[in-house]
Design an enzyme around this catalytic site. Structure first.
Site, PDB file in Angstrom:
ATOM      1  N   GLY A  50       0.798  -1.239   0.000  1.00  0.00           N
ATOM      2  CA  GLY A  50       0.000   0.000   0.000  1.00  0.00           C
ATOM      3  C   GLY A  50       0.812   1.261   0.000  1.00  0.00           C
ATOM      4  O   GLY A  50       0.844   2.005  -0.990  1.00  0.00           O
ATOM      5  N   GLU A 118      -7.077   4.159   1.126  1.00  0.00           N
ATOM      6  CA  GLU A 118      -7.301   2.813   1.675  1.00  0.00           C
ATOM      7  C   GLU A 118      -8.382   2.874   2.731  1.00  0.00           C
ATOM      8  O   GLU A 118      -8.834   3.971   3.104  1.00  0.00           O
ATOM      9  CB  GLU A 118      -5.990   2.264   2.262  1.00  0.00           C
ATOM     10  CG  GLU A 118      -4.958   1.949   1.186  1.00  0.00           C
ATOM     11  CD  GLU A 118      -3.640   1.471   1.740  1.00  0.00           C
ATOM     12  OE1 GLU A 118      -3.648   0.669   2.679  1.00  0.00           O
ATOM     13  OE2 GLU A 118      -2.601   1.910   1.239  1.00  0.00           O
ATOM     14  N   HIS A 241      -5.752  -9.000   7.614  1.00  0.00           N
ATOM     15  CA  HIS A 241      -5.959  -8.243   6.375  1.00  0.00           C
ATOM     16  C   HIS A 241      -7.104  -8.906   5.632  1.00  0.00           C
ATOM     17  O   HIS A 241      -7.117 -10.134   5.476  1.00  0.00           O
ATOM     18  CB  HIS A 241      -4.689  -8.246   5.524  1.00  0.00           C
ATOM     19  CG  HIS A 241      -4.712  -7.205   4.450  1.00  0.00           C
ATOM     20  ND1 HIS A 241      -5.547  -7.295   3.357  1.00  0.00           N
ATOM     21  CD2 HIS A 241      -4.034  -6.046   4.313  1.00  0.00           C
ATOM     22  CE1 HIS A 241      -5.362  -6.229   2.591  1.00  0.00           C
ATOM     23  NE2 HIS A 241      -4.450  -5.452   3.144  1.00  0.00           N
ATOM     24  N   ARG A 287     -10.252  -2.138   8.313  1.00  0.00           N
ATOM     25  CA  ARG A 287      -9.966  -3.564   8.158  1.00  0.00           C
ATOM     26  C   ARG A 287     -10.698  -4.486   9.112  1.00  0.00           C
ATOM     27  O   ARG A 287     -11.055  -5.595   8.754  1.00  0.00           O
ATOM     28  CB  ARG A 287      -8.481  -3.784   8.407  1.00  0.00           C
ATOM     29  CG  ARG A 287      -7.725  -3.417   7.223  1.00  0.00           C
ATOM     30  CD  ARG A 287      -6.311  -3.746   7.375  1.00  0.00           C
ATOM     31  NE  ARG A 287      -5.689  -3.021   6.283  1.00  0.00           N
ATOM     32  CZ  ARG A 287      -4.431  -2.780   6.186  1.00  0.00           C
ATOM     33  NH1 ARG A 287      -3.615  -3.203   7.127  1.00  0.00           N
ATOM     34  NH2 ARG A 287      -3.950  -2.132   5.163  1.00  0.00           N
ATOM     35  N   HIS A 348      -2.108 -10.337   9.623  1.00  0.00           N
ATOM     36  CA  HIS A 348      -1.324  -9.360   8.871  1.00  0.00           C
ATOM     37  C   HIS A 348      -0.427  -8.489   9.743  1.00  0.00           C
ATOM     38  O   HIS A 348       0.710  -8.218   9.385  1.00  0.00           O
ATOM     39  CB  HIS A 348      -2.306  -8.474   8.103  1.00  0.00           C
ATOM     40  CG  HIS A 348      -1.680  -7.429   7.248  1.00  0.00           C
ATOM     41  ND1 HIS A 348      -0.824  -7.733   6.217  1.00  0.00           N
ATOM     42  CD2 HIS A 348      -1.777  -6.079   7.258  1.00  0.00           C
ATOM     43  CE1 HIS A 348      -0.443  -6.612   5.620  1.00  0.00           C
ATOM     44  NE2 HIS A 348      -0.980  -5.597   6.257  1.00  0.00           N
ATOM     45  N   ARG A 383      -5.312  -0.862  13.582  1.00  0.00           N
ATOM     46  CA  ARG A 383      -4.436   0.085  12.877  1.00  0.00           C
ATOM     47  C   ARG A 383      -5.084   0.630  11.609  1.00  0.00           C
ATOM     48  O   ARG A 383      -5.640  -0.140  10.814  1.00  0.00           O
ATOM     49  CB  ARG A 383      -3.135  -0.618  12.510  1.00  0.00           C
ATOM     50  CG  ARG A 383      -2.205   0.204  11.662  1.00  0.00           C
ATOM     51  CD  ARG A 383      -0.913  -0.524  11.439  1.00  0.00           C
ATOM     52  NE  ARG A 383      -1.058  -1.698  10.613  1.00  0.00           N
ATOM     53  CZ  ARG A 383      -0.973  -1.701   9.287  1.00  0.00           C
ATOM     54  NH1 ARG A 383      -0.750  -0.591   8.624  1.00  0.00           N
ATOM     55  NH2 ARG A 383      -1.093  -2.830   8.622  1.00  0.00           N
TER      56      ARG A 383
HETATM   57  C1  SIN Z   1      -2.028  -3.074   1.932  1.00  0.00           C
HETATM   58  O1  SIN Z   1      -1.428  -2.719   0.933  1.00  0.00           O
HETATM   59  O2  SIN Z   1      -3.202  -3.380   1.929  1.00  0.00           O
HETATM   60  C2  SIN Z   1      -1.270  -3.174   3.233  1.00  0.00           C
HETATM   61  C3  SIN Z   1      -1.024  -1.850   3.751  1.00  0.00           C
HETATM   62  C4  SIN Z   1      -0.943  -1.855   5.240  1.00  0.00           C
HETATM   63  O3  SIN Z   1      -0.935  -2.916   5.863  1.00  0.00           O
HETATM   64  O4  SIN Z   1      -0.965  -0.768   5.817  1.00  0.00           O
END
Ligand code: SIN
Length: 538
Positions: A50, A118, A241, A287, A348, A383
């Site tokens: 990300g 995101e 994740h 998430r 994750h 997070r």
């Molecule tokens: C992602 O690219 O989804 C992971 C990014 C992250 O864990 O902050």
């Protein structure tokens, strides 16, 4: 095995973004021994797709980044730490750019950075290098570190235990003075003595059967710090994740949340979009919500995966924005420009860890912790996406400043005994390691996963006690290997996760319990702290 002693000003354990960044910032203040389990370039940071969240757009504001972080953290972030990190972000990004990191620019305006979005972010604010941000940063840091004569890199070295010794200048309080480290090639344990020891060992997602992480993330730093008596916080908050590739041949391959940020839609296998039923932000939900929603849909349908569909975006855009994901999926026979991607949640990121103050200090003098191994108070109960590389950078900087000040205080090295090998003989029963390894990861996945209950946690707890006893006997009776060190660490960390989850009798952020489905601010709006005064193996 024979013993060997190495002395250094700073012992840095871990070569991800946090460890390398700290090393580069302290290299002119003292000698650095950088210990890393495999190749210097191998770490979780390298796989980050990300990017790094930072306020760089004139329409964005620190207040909004702070608000999004606090909201995701579900009442457990430390607001002062959130403010510190968000405010420091633009400076840390500038330093990366000066070091040579090339963040993606907008195709329509090459003078501006292409900001991604995101889950949980109310704005586009994620700087990225296409979909391989971690690899781009890690490569620049590795190159810079290799060019520094005062950084001695010990590859294929895995830390076994921290060394503590009474500090006469501090009333005899134990101080961290380095670590015992196994040289995997020489097959001997070396004694590293240091003025300051820095844990930058990453997280513990490998405690779970399915994870987006590389094989190195066995919670080594958390386990070692716990055994040495450090305060460990909020281990129950393991982030799953929502979208890892589901394919029999794919091991740990992440499908970045940026795919949802660019319009990707989560659907059932029958093609029904479902996220709007779970959160007002629908596919851009944080998430914890997205992973739980997928878990609920899978339980309802009995299917083994859901789909992430980005096929409605132009193929050229998808190939440019997600070249790595596009390429990898093609290798598994999936053209993401034409076919929805089969995905499942996987462990994750560890939001908890070794508790630190704003300068990276743990509760053990002489021991700092930075990056995913640390619990700084930034992430709270969940997070916010792309805040982790940022946290690693900011606290590497904070800790480096502290370490530079403290190196002026002379600290003669103590006399410590070499690693005791006792009456060890070569291990012939590798099968025990493999079996216990698998059993711990499987039971954590089944009993301590996205949805928990008192009964499942109790079951996990009892199984783990037995496993830990067995591993411990094995540990002290045979010559240690990297596999055995990691097995002992995942057993310890699994125990810490379960113990913390058992204490939190509510549902908040990443911790969801069927027995306590509501949040209880009155009793549980606080961190879960674990600590052992003197570590006793079960
Ligand atoms: C992602 O690219 O989804 C992971 C990014 C992250 O864990 O902050």
């Amino acid at each position: 095995m024979t013993a060997k002693e190495i002395t250094t000003d700073f012992l840095v354990i871990g070569s991800g973004l946090a460890g390398l960044s700290f090393s580069l910032k302290t290299v002119d203040a003292g000698s650095i021994a950088l210990v890393t389990k495999q190749d210097i370039a191998e770490s979780s940071s390298r796989y980050a797709q990300g990017g790094i969240a930072a306020v760089t757009d004139r329409d964005d504001s620190f207040a909004e980044h702070i608000r999004d972080t606090l909201q995701a953290g579900d009442g457990l972030c430390d607001p002062k730490i959130v403010e510190l990190v968000v405010n420091a972000a633009p400076d840390r990004i500038r330093e990366l750019i000066e070091l040579g990191v090339r963040f993606s620019r907008r195709p329509d305006n090459r003078r501006e950075y292409d900001l991604g979005r995101e889950g949980g972010h109310s704005r586009r604010r994620v700087l990225h290098a296409a979909d391989q941000t971690g690899a781009e940063i890690e490569q620049c840091l590795v190159e810079a570190a290799r060019g520094e004569k005062r950084i001695t890199v010990f590859e294929d070295h895995i830390a076994v235990n921290l060394i503590t010794a009474p500090d006469p200048a501090d009333g005899g309080r134990p101080r961290c003075r380095g670590a015992y480290v196994l040289d995997r090639n020489g097959k001997r344990v070396k004694t590293f003595l240091a003025h300051t020891t820095i844990l930058a060992t990453g997280g513990a997602a490998k405690v779970y059967l399915y994870t987006s992480n590389p094989d190195t993330t066995a919670g080594d730093g958390m386990a070692m710090a716990y055994r040495a008596g450090a305060r460990i916080a909020n281990m129950e908050f393991m982030q799953f994740h929502p979208t890892c590739l589901y394919h029999p041949r794919a091991k740990s391959f992440l499908i970045s949340e940026a795919v949802r940020g660019e319009g990707g839609v989560l659907k059932t296998r029958a093609g029904r979009p479902f996220m709007a039923a779970y959160h007002p932000m629908a596919d851009l939900a944080p998430r914890d919500t997205a992973a739980r929603a997928i878990d609920a849909e899978l339980k309802k349908s009995g299917e083994d995966h859901v789909l992430l569909d980005i096929t409605h975006r132009p193929a050229a855009f998808i190939r440019r924005r997600f070249p790595h994901i596009h390429r990898q999926c093609r290798e598994f026979g999936i053209d993401i420009t034409k076919t929805p991607i089969p995905v499942v949640p996987a462990a994750h990121y560890s939001c908890g860890g070794v508790q630190t103050d704003p300068r990276g200090r743990t509760s053990i003098p002489g021991l700092l912790a930075i990056g995913e191994v640390a619990h700084t108070g930034l992430h709270g109960a969940n997070r916010l996406a792309s805040n982790s590389l940022l946290e690693a950078l900011v606290f590497a900087d904070q800790a480096a400043e502290l370490a530079r000040e403290e190196i002026a205080i002379p600290r003669p090295f103590p006399r410590v005994p070499p690693w005791r090998i006792g009456k060890a003989v070569d291990a012939s029963e590798a099968v025990m390691v493999a079996h216990n390894w698998d059993e711990i990861r499987r039971l954590m996945w089944n009993y301590v996963g996205i949805v928990r209950s008192d009964k499942r946690l109790e079951r996990a707890w009892h199984r783990l006690q037995n496993l830990r006893k067995e591993i411990n006997e094995y540990y002290w009776n045979f010559i240690i290997t990297a596999d055995l060190i990691e097995l002992r660490n995942i057993a310890t960390v699994a125990g810490l996760i379960v113990a913390s989850a058992k204490k939190r009798k509510e549902s908040r952020g990443l911790h969801y319990s069927l027995d306590y489905p509501k949040k209880d601010d009155r009793r549980f709006r606080k961190d879960t702290i674990l600590r052992t005064k003197r570590y006793r193996e079960p």
